[in-house]
Write an enzyme that holds these catalytic residues in place. Structure first.
Site, mmCIF file in Angstrom:
data_model
loop_
_atom_site.group_PDB
_atom_site.id
_atom_site.type_symbol
_atom_site.label_atom_id
_atom_site.label_comp_id
_atom_site.label_asym_id
_atom_site.label_seq_id
_atom_site.Cartn_x
_atom_site.Cartn_y
_atom_site.Cartn_z
ATOM 1 N N LYS A 54 1.424 -0.281 4.812
ATOM 2 C CA LYS A 54 1.621 -0.156 3.353
ATOM 3 C C LYS A 54 1.567 1.296 2.940
ATOM 4 O O LYS A 54 2.399 1.777 2.184
ATOM 5 C CB LYS A 54 0.542 -0.937 2.598
ATOM 6 C CG LYS A 54 0.796 -2.422 2.522
ATOM 7 C CD LYS A 54 -0.420 -3.155 1.982
ATOM 8 C CE LYS A 54 -0.280 -4.645 2.222
ATOM 9 N NZ LYS A 54 -1.530 -5.380 2.121
ATOM 10 N N GLN A 98 -6.973 -5.881 -0.264
ATOM 11 C CA GLN A 98 -6.550 -6.628 0.921
ATOM 12 C C GLN A 98 -7.443 -7.851 1.136
ATOM 13 O O GLN A 98 -8.672 -7.750 1.117
ATOM 14 C CB GLN A 98 -6.594 -5.693 2.146
ATOM 15 C CG GLN A 98 -6.079 -6.304 3.426
ATOM 16 C CD GLN A 98 -4.576 -6.597 3.417
ATOM 17 O OE1 GLN A 98 -3.801 -5.901 2.766
ATOM 18 N NE2 GLN A 98 -4.171 -7.630 4.117
ATOM 19 N N ASP A 121 -0.099 -7.696 -6.618
ATOM 20 C CA ASP A 121 -0.113 -8.903 -5.784
ATOM 21 C C ASP A 121 0.208 -10.151 -6.605
ATOM 22 O O ASP A 121 0.512 -11.200 -6.038
ATOM 23 C CB ASP A 121 -1.518 -9.096 -5.183
ATOM 24 C CG ASP A 121 -1.590 -8.743 -3.715
ATOM 25 O OD1 ASP A 121 -0.554 -8.839 -3.024
ATOM 26 O OD2 ASP A 121 -2.688 -8.367 -3.265
#
Ligand code: GUN
Length: 300
Positions: A54, A98, A121
């Site tokens: 990422k 995460q 997200d």
């Protein structure tokens, strides 16, 4: 083998190219550099790989990447305090924590502490509600990537029978909402579904997101169907040598590719699209935060 193989790697490259163009426009035209903060708690090896990728791809797209790596025993209050700082930081347009988080941390509490406008997200309860009611939201990255590939492959999805196997908050449920938003007739199937093979055989669009290696054989696939395999499962590969492994999806690729009209491979299908869509969501969040028009083709 009759099916078209959907090249997620190439598609993701196209999306990243669009993102980079948009980042260039934001920098040149407005003096704004989109910024993405990624928070990793602990040292889960798979998560470390994701976070590294990422960070690299964020920088390659011309955006600022902020990485926060915290020890596995970080108190929840410290994580919440970091999220507060990132929420208030004008250089940060997107925040990703995460998953999975260590057991002593309440994941829902943490995800709902992220500012909904920076929730790239799409896991904040407000964004979940907005998506579910057909309003503008941040859309979870993996389902967004699947939707982009389906639209590219099939054009108008309206009226098609879509079966999503798997009911997770990260993939199954938002995927179903997106397909409903594109006027599919949607079924969410799961481990308790009765006669799963027959349900799958009715699918013009079959999305597999269960995390069980090759659980969907070719004879569950309707001839000509479009199959999107979200599974990434590591299995032993003795043919490659002692102790070696390989990645397989939730669909038996060789069997399904004989029957399907189009299918995503594993690896090289859905996987690369997830980070591309994360970058796309960060640009979208940045545009919204600055009252600028959103780029075409990077949102649902
Ligand atoms: N872990 C596995 N997939 C994801 C994802 O899409 N987002 C986050 N935050 N964590 C993950």
């Amino acid at each position: 083998m009759g099916a078209t193989i959907i090249d997620g790697k190439a598609f993701a490259e196209t999306v990243r190219g669009k993102v980079a163009d948009e980042v260039g426009r934001l920098k040149r035209g407005h003096g704004i550099t989109p910024g993405l903060a990624v928070v990793l708690v602990g040292e889960d090896p798979a998560s470390q790989v994701y976070v590294r990728n990422k960070g690299r791809q964020t920088a390659e797209a011309g955006m600022q990447s902020f990485e926060h790596k915290l020890p596995v025993d970080t108190p929840q209050a410290d994580l919440l305090a970091l999220i507060d700082r990132l929420n208030d930081d004008p250089a940060v347009h997107g925040i990703l924590v995460q998953l999975p988080l260590p057991d002593h941390i309440d994941s829902d509490l943490v995800l709902n502490a992220i500012s909904p406008a920076k929730d790239v997200d799409g896991f904040h309860i407000l964004n979940v509600g907005l998506l579910g009611t057909g309003q503008k939201s941040m859309v979870p990255c993996t389902p967004l990537g699947c939707l982009m590939m389906l639209r590219d492959q099939l054009g108008d999805l309206s009226g098609l029978n879509a079966v999503v196997v798997g009911r997770s908050n990260i993939v199954g449920k938002p995927m179903a909402q997106l397909l409903l938003g594109d006027s599919c007739t949607v079924t969410i199937a799961h481990s308790r579904t009765r006669d799963l093979p027959e349900v799958c055989r009715g699918a013009d669009i079959l999305v597999a997101a269960v995390g069980r290696p090759a659980m969907i054989p070719g004879d569950w696939v309707k001839p000509g169907a479009t199959v999107i395999d979200v599974g990434i499962n590591r299995v032993p590969a003795p043919e490659k040598g002692e102790g070696k492994t390989r990645l397989v999806g939730d669909v038996d690729f060789d069997g399904a590719a004989q029957v399907a009209g189009a299918i995503t491979p594993v690896p090289g299908g859905v996987g690369p699209m997830t980070i591309a869509c994360l970058l796309a969501n960060t640009v979208t969040a940045c545009c919204r935060a600055n009252g600028l028009p959103e780029p075409e083709g990077l949102t649902a």
